[in-house]
Design an enzyme around this catalytic site. Structure first.
Site, short mmCIF file in Angstrom:
data_model
loop_
_atom_site.label_atom_id
_atom_site.label_comp_id
_atom_site.label_asym_id
_atom_site.label_seq_id
_atom_site.Cartn_x
_atom_site.Cartn_y
_atom_site.Cartn_z
N LYS A 115 0.81 -1.22 0.00
CA LYS A 115 0.00 0.00 0.00
C LYS A 115 0.84 1.27 0.00
O LYS A 115 0.46 2.29 -0.58
CB LYS A 115 -0.97 -0.02 1.18
CG LYS A 115 -2.07 -1.07 1.03
CD LYS A 115 -3.02 -1.05 2.20
CE LYS A 115 -4.18 -2.02 1.98
NZ LYS A 115 -3.76 -3.42 1.86
N GLU A 199 -3.25 7.12 8.80
CA GLU A 199 -3.99 8.08 7.98
C GLU A 199 -5.27 8.47 8.69
O GLU A 199 -5.70 7.82 9.65
CB GLU A 199 -4.29 7.50 6.60
CG GLU A 199 -5.18 6.29 6.59
CD GLU A 199 -5.37 5.70 5.19
OE1 GLU A 199 -4.51 5.91 4.31
OE2 GLU A 199 -6.39 5.01 4.98
N HIS A 234 -14.89 -5.89 7.72
CA HIS A 234 -14.17 -5.29 6.59
C HIS A 234 -14.17 -6.17 5.35
O HIS A 234 -13.38 -5.97 4.44
CB HIS A 234 -12.71 -4.94 6.97
CG HIS A 234 -12.60 -4.01 8.13
ND1 HIS A 234 -12.89 -2.67 8.03
CD2 HIS A 234 -12.25 -4.22 9.43
CE1 HIS A 234 -12.71 -2.09 9.21
NE2 HIS A 234 -12.32 -3.01 10.07
N ARG A 291 -6.20 -8.15 -9.79
CA ARG A 291 -6.80 -9.43 -10.17
C ARG A 291 -8.27 -9.21 -10.52
O ARG A 291 -8.78 -8.10 -10.41
CB ARG A 291 -6.73 -10.41 -8.99
CG ARG A 291 -7.35 -9.82 -7.72
CD ARG A 291 -7.46 -10.80 -6.59
NE ARG A 291 -7.68 -10.17 -5.31
CZ ARG A 291 -8.84 -9.70 -4.88
NH1 ARG A 291 -9.91 -9.77 -5.66
NH2 ARG A 291 -8.96 -9.14 -3.68
#
Length: 481
Positions: A115, A199, A234, A291
């Protein structure tokens, strides 16, 4: 490309095989001991045993799969999703063995799989990012300083993460140190990499992703968005296309941003760029999945394209023949992931023997699955039984058809997410389009689901009683004897 091996199992293996066979391409299935009698094994033209039931002794053995592929004179390998699909080393190994990896180049997978590297790759393309730092942080004191600058709540997130692992929401400064330690520990355990970054946590976010495809001639197209905000732990459960909140202007803007992300890593094939959208419709780049996504059918239904067919054509060196302006949204599609999980017990896996398994059929109903009646659900793999997809001219039509399809889907032997899917579709927040990623936390409890199930059972009993009484009251001809 005359023969491809599908390095996967279950519904996605069959899904890829269907398109390959339609294109006149032979297919090879791989299977573990647990999947010896699975439908995907019978569906393929050839099948090869690759190891014991646990995935680290079968479906994750990249070198073994490539060895078998070469013996069977395979031209390409389609990884599906999960397992080896985002494994840069496996893609590289295919390249080194002159096998076509039906997906992006290993360099792109490696870049977007981290990331922090992904954020670094796209920062020169003027793509909105969530406020925070784009480097690994290991010191809780530094994390607290960053948090004060960007404001609480913050999100501590594993750099190599996914599926909600190594992720912690922190509401205030006193909890930073403990949550940092937990995130680092979880990330190290799950991914072998304890790097985390900090973040701003976007409150009331929508999770919206854009489907992209890129060929080897520099053309990148977007195939509109998917709304993926209905999640548990999630992980997505219900997806739809298009999103009910995007305006045509915002859709075009996000589509263009997704194309830039693909170009930033010299992308090839099918990929998905994920964004968070806040309550004011500001969007922020989240990550790129290199993907085919589980939820790709909803995009296929509204755009009229076969994404797997385009993947294969791109992999064999063909140019994308359509233009962006040729693509139009037609109708609305909804997908429910039917997991063998118990929604009454915190969505814990509910494996068992499928004593009854009957899928719904009809116009506008699509079921992608890899199970059948009389099968055991293996404990070794993701507990998804199928994907139930409905399509209608409008969102309301797709939702009503989903409710009808759920009622017609009969599963006995395991608990499933079918009742939860119906709960979502009947909930006013979902029907109105006024929901976010906190839908489960805000609206769902097992008690509410049970109340709905009890009411359904009571109604069914009343109908049965009414029919019985009517039957008893019918005039009967007396026996002449």
């Amino acid at each position: 490309m005359k023969k491809i091996l599908i390095a996967n199992r279950g519904e996605i293996a069959i899904r890829v095989m269907k398109t390959a066979q339609k294109m006149g391409i032979k297919t090879v299935a791989v299977y573990s001991e647990a999947d010896r009698n699975a439908p995907h094994v019978r569906f393929a033209d050839e099948a090869i045993y690759i190891g014991e039931a646990p995935s680290n002794k079968s479906y994750l053995l990249g070198e073994k799969i490539i060895e078998e592929a070469k013996k069977l004179l395979v031209d390409g390998i389609h990884p599906g999703y999960g397992f080896l699909s985002e494994n840069a080393d496996f893609a590289e190994l295919c390249e080194k063995n002159n096998l076509i990896f039906i997906g992006p180049k290993s360099k792109s997978i490696r870049m977007m799989g981290d990331k922090l590297a992904a954020k670094d790759a796209v920062k020169d393309y003027n793509i909105p990012m969530v406020p925070g730092v784009d480097r690994a942080v290991t010191d809780p004191i530094e994390a607290a300083t960053i948090a004060r600058e960007i404001g609480f709540p913050i999100l501590i997130k594993a750099s190599a993460g996914g599926g909600g692992k190594g992720m912690r929401i922190v509401e205030n400064e006193k909890d930073v140190e403990e949550q940092m330690k937990r995130a680092i520990s979880e990330a190290t355990s799950a991914f072998g990499d304890g790097s985390v970054f900090v973040e701003k946590y976007i409150t009331s976010p929508r999770h919206i992703e854009i489907q992209v495809l890129a060929d080897s001639f520099g053309k990148v197209l977007h195939f509109f968005e998917r709304e993926c905000s209905i999640q548990r732990r999630h992980q997505k459960v219900v997806e739809e296309a298009p999103s009910s909140i995007l305006t045509p202007a915002l859709r075009a803007k996000m589509g263009e941003a997704a194309i830039k992300v693909a170009k930033s890593c010299d992308y090839l094939g099918a990929g998905t760029v994920e964004f968070l959208v806040d309550k004011d419709l500001n969007f922020y780049f989240l990550e790129m999945n290199t993907r085919l996504q589980v939820e790709h059918p909803v995009t296929e239904l509204i755009s009229g394209v076969d994404l797997v067919e385009l993947q294969i054509k791109i992999a064999r060196g063909e140019a994308i023949s359509i233009e962006q302006e040729d693509l139009k949204i037609n109708g609305h599609a909804l997908e429910l992931r039917v997991y063998a999980e118990d929604p009454m017990n915190n969505f814990l896996p509910s494996v068992g023997f499928l004593s009854t398994y009957k899928i719904p059929v009809g116009e506008g109903i699509r079921v992608d699955d890899g199970f059948e009646e009389g099968m055991d659900i293996p404990i070794y793999y993701d507990p998804m039984l199928s994907k139930l997809i409905t399509y209608g001219k409008t969102r309301e039509e797709a939702i009503q058809l989903m409710i009808k399809a759920i009622d017609a889907y009969k599963v006995e032997g395991a608990k499933t997410t079918l009742p939860f899917g119906k709960f979502v579709c009947e909930h006013e927040a979902f029907k109105s389009g006024n929901f976010d990623t906190h839908f489960v936390k805000n609206y769902y409890t097992p008690e509410k689901l049970q109340k709905g199930l009890d009411e359904e059972a009571e109604l069914a009993a009343l109908i049965a009683l009414k029919l019985y009484i009517e039957d008893q009251q019918k005039l009967r001809v007396p026996d002449s004897n």
